[in-house]
Design a protein around this motif. Sequence first.
Motif, PDB file in Angstrom:
ATOM      1  N   GLN A   1      17.840 -23.251 -36.187  1.00  0.00           N
ATOM      2  CA  GLN A   1      17.508 -23.973 -34.959  1.00  0.00           C
ATOM      3  C   GLN A   1      17.206 -25.445 -35.243  1.00  0.00           C
TER       4      GLN A   1
ATOM      5  N   LYS B   1      25.787 -13.918 -36.376  1.00  0.00           N
ATOM      6  CA  LYS B   1      24.569 -14.020 -35.547  1.00  0.00           C
ATOM      7  C   LYS B   1      23.917 -15.391 -35.696  1.00  0.00           C
TER       8      LYS B   1
ATOM      9  N   MET C   1      26.083 -17.988 -33.806  1.00  0.00           N
ATOM     10  CA  MET C   1      25.829 -17.886 -32.377  1.00  0.00           C
ATOM     11  C   MET C   1      24.487 -18.539 -32.012  1.00  0.00           C
ATOM     12  N   LEU C   2      23.460 -18.283 -32.820  1.00  0.00           N
ATOM     13  CA  LEU C   2      22.151 -18.906 -32.575  1.00  0.00           C
ATOM     14  C   LEU C   2      22.268 -20.424 -32.678  1.00  0.00           C
TER      15      LEU C   2
ATOM     16  N   GLU D   1      24.938 -22.344 -32.150  1.00  0.00           N
ATOM     17  CA  GLU D   1      25.672 -22.873 -30.994  1.00  0.00           C
ATOM     18  C   GLU D   1      24.826 -22.833 -29.719  1.00  0.00           C
ATOM     19  N   GLU D   2      24.121 -21.733 -29.477  1.00  0.00           N
ATOM     20  CA  GLU D   2      23.263 -21.631 -28.283  1.00  0.00           C
ATOM     21  C   GLU D   2      22.137 -22.658 -28.324  1.00  0.00           C
ATOM     22  N   THR D   3      21.527 -22.819 -29.500  1.00  0.00           N
ATOM     23  CA  THR D   3      20.429 -23.779 -29.643  1.00  0.00           C
ATOM     24  C   THR D   3      20.932 -25.193 -29.431  1.00  0.00           C
ATOM     25  N   ARG D   4      22.082 -25.526 -30.023  1.00  0.00           N
ATOM     26  CA  ARG D   4      22.628 -26.881 -29.872  1.00  0.00           C
ATOM     27  C   ARG D   4      22.958 -27.163 -28.415  1.00  0.00           C
ATOM     28  N   LYS D   5      23.579 -26.202 -27.726  1.00  0.00           N
ATOM     29  CA  LYS D   5      23.946 -26.384 -26.318  1.00  0.00           C
ATOM     30  C   LYS D   5      22.695 -26.634 -25.473  1.00  0.00           C
ATOM     31  N   THR D   6      21.676 -25.821 -25.670  1.00  0.00           N
ATOM     32  CA  THR D   6      20.422 -25.986 -24.930  1.00  0.00           C
ATOM     33  C   THR D   6      19.776 -27.323 -25.248  1.00  0.00           C
TER      34      THR D   6
END
Length: 154
Positions: free
Chosen positions: A16, A60, A63-64, A66-71
Amino acid sequence: MAERKLTHEQQTFVVQSLACFDSPSVVAAALKKDYAVTLTPQAIEAYDPNKKAGARLAAKWKMLFEETRKTFLEDTASIAISHRAVRLRALQRMADKAETQGNMVLASSLLKQAAEEVGGAYTNRREITGKDGKDLPAPVSPVTIFQLPDNGRG
């Protein structure tokens, strides 16, 4: 403490942090401070799927990441310095301290920066008006298109 395998919590922290654009050396320092774990910046790069070292990162973690960067990129509201009021308060504190210390050049510079901040110098908003604040005239097309003769071709 020597380098060792990270716990799930520590791995999540590293992924993260990297996703939020912290450098591997910053993440290494935070790991040492917060978890008493020593890891080299090179070892930390293995948790960044955008780096060559992170090419084989588990799905996994990718994915974490990419989701963290997008947010992170979409949610600047949670970053205090992104708000003008926060920046102005910080400038006020710095200007007060500079003036108290007799550093008038710095104080003057900070006051100028605050004035630019209030005046919207750091925004993309532009207001364009014509003479005396009236609307600009409607744009006139600078190109006139003529129909060319077919010269018997057709």
